[in-house]
Design a protein around this motif. Structure first.
Motif, short mmCIF file in Angstrom:
data_model
loop_
_atom_site.label_atom_id
_atom_site.label_comp_id
_atom_site.label_asym_id
_atom_site.label_seq_id
_atom_site.Cartn_x
_atom_site.Cartn_y
_atom_site.Cartn_z
N PRO A 37 -14.77 2.66 3.07
CA PRO A 37 -15.13 3.39 1.84
C PRO A 37 -13.93 4.04 1.15
N ARG A 38 -12.76 3.97 1.77
CA ARG A 38 -11.59 4.66 1.22
C ARG A 38 -10.79 3.78 0.27
N CYS A 39 -10.45 4.35 -0.88
CA CYS A 39 -9.56 3.68 -1.82
C CYS A 39 -8.13 3.94 -1.33
N ILE A 40 -7.39 2.87 -1.05
CA ILE A 40 -6.03 3.06 -0.52
C ILE A 40 -4.96 2.61 -1.51
N GLN A 49 -1.76 9.05 -8.96
CA GLN A 49 -2.81 10.01 -9.29
C GLN A 49 -2.50 10.66 -10.64
N ARG A 103 -4.30 1.63 -6.04
CA ARG A 103 -4.71 1.22 -7.39
C ARG A 103 -3.49 0.63 -8.09
N PHE A 150 -9.65 -1.27 -1.18
CA PHE A 150 -10.46 -0.39 -0.34
C PHE A 150 -10.35 -0.81 1.12
N HIS A 151 -10.25 0.17 2.00
CA HIS A 151 -10.36 -0.04 3.44
C HIS A 151 -11.60 0.73 3.84
N THR A 180 0.85 -1.18 0.00
CA THR A 180 0.00 0.00 0.00
C THR A 180 0.89 1.24 0.00
N SER A 228 -0.77 5.86 3.04
CA SER A 228 -1.99 5.15 3.37
C SER A 228 -2.38 5.38 4.82
N GLU A 229 -3.66 5.43 5.08
CA GLU A 229 -4.13 5.62 6.45
C GLU A 229 -4.10 4.32 7.24
N CYS A 230 -3.86 3.22 6.56
CA CYS A 230 -3.79 1.92 7.23
C CYS A 230 -2.33 1.57 7.46
#
Length: 55
Positions: free
Chosen positions: A32-35, A47, A37, A29-30, A4, A8-10
């Motif tokens: 609703p968040r896409c972490i 991005q 691609r 996804f974690h 990731t 990432s927030e995870c």
């Protein structure tokens, strides 16, 4: 295993959902968040890459 992004927030192990799209892209996804691609070969999609993609 797909790494990731560092921002990432995870930061720990977590339950995630992995979606595979018809073009082979994988999206993690974690909640609703896409972490993340990824291309079918496992390379990350940034991005910048997403902005230049033509539909």
């Amino acid at each position: 295993m797909l790494p990731t992004p560092d921002n990432s927030e995870c930061s720990r192990q977590a339950k995630v959902r992995v979606h595979e799209y018809p073009d082979g892209q994988l999206v993690i996804f974690h909640g609703p968040r896409c972490i993340g691609r990824y291309q079918p070969d496992g390379s990350p999609i940034t991005q910048e890459d997403s902005k230049h993609k033509v539909a």
